[in-house]
Design an enzyme around this catalytic site. Sequence first.
Site, short mmCIF file in Angstrom:
data_model
loop_
_atom_site.label_atom_id
_atom_site.label_comp_id
_atom_site.label_asym_id
_atom_site.label_seq_id
_atom_site.Cartn_x
_atom_site.Cartn_y
_atom_site.Cartn_z
N GLU A 1 0.85 -1.20 0.00
CA GLU A 1 0.00 0.00 0.00
C GLU A 1 0.88 1.24 0.00
OE1 GLU A 1 -3.60 -0.29 2.30
OE2 GLU A 1 -3.30 1.72 3.10
N ASP B 1 0.21 5.37 0.66
CA ASP B 1 -0.85 6.22 1.18
C ASP B 1 -0.52 7.70 1.15
OD1 ASP B 1 -2.34 3.97 2.00
OD2 ASP B 1 -1.30 3.89 3.92
N GLU C 1 -2.92 10.45 3.10
CA GLU C 1 -4.14 10.62 3.89
C GLU C 1 -4.11 11.98 4.56
OE1 GLU C 1 -5.09 6.22 5.65
OE2 GLU C 1 -3.28 7.20 6.40
#
Length: 280
Positions: free
Chosen positions: A101, A103, A105
């Site tokens: 993953e 990210d 955010e």
Amino acid sequence: MAARLSFLVVLALLAVLTAKADFDDQFEVIGDRDHIGYKDDGNGGQEFSLELDQESGSGFKSKNKYLFGEFSVRMKLVDGNSAGTVTSFYLTSGESSTHDEIDIEFMGNSSGQPYVMNTNVWASGDGKKEHQFYLWFDPSADFHTYKITWNPKNIIFEVDNVAVRTFKNYDDLPFPTSRPMEVHATLWDGSYWATQHGNVKIHWRHEPFVVSYRAYHANGCVHSKNSSRCPDGSDAWMHRELGDEELDTVAWTERNCLSYNYCADGWRFPKGFPGECGRK
């Protein structure tokens, strides 16, 4: 006058239907479709919005899976009191214990307090590699561009074409190189952790919370079955690494905007920092 108004209504409806069709060509819905809005962005492109209320969050994910590429979007975040909300733009291979993953955010905050932009990398289920930043602008006041470049050498995070972080591939350490990933965008209730470690919750009297996305761009190697097909011109990002000037912007961002660095969190890693910490 009535005929003109009717014509304008028809044009507006066509714009919405076109935006929705464009959305459905590229993405699958996450959560409640009624919490996703579609419209023309006024510049010949499409704008999609996500809503969060007590009933549901919302999101979308790409229909394509990618094994390396560059991915960007322009976002305007929830304004006002956004405490407890989490807005994301990320890539993921799934939810298994060995998933990969990448990210970006945004953790909302109380009115007048800055957003926190969290960047993280997971490789073979190994995560906890966060760099968090207070940006040099208000990301809820206007649209800004957020970009992830992912290739076999490194992962580069950029904001408005300014490199803010690079995560390198070391031969002896986990790095996402083999699991194809989908692009996701979500808006959800992260009250249990997002704002001041979960001490400040969502104030639902401010609902619905809305984040807008424009100019989504994916230029990557599309994975199908057991092979990946890379587009023309992929060499521009497939071998990209940061030069000295871009490394200077990363250093500037670390000095002026970095609010959390996992490589400096001795409490979290009492037995020693992850292997990439301290390497160049």
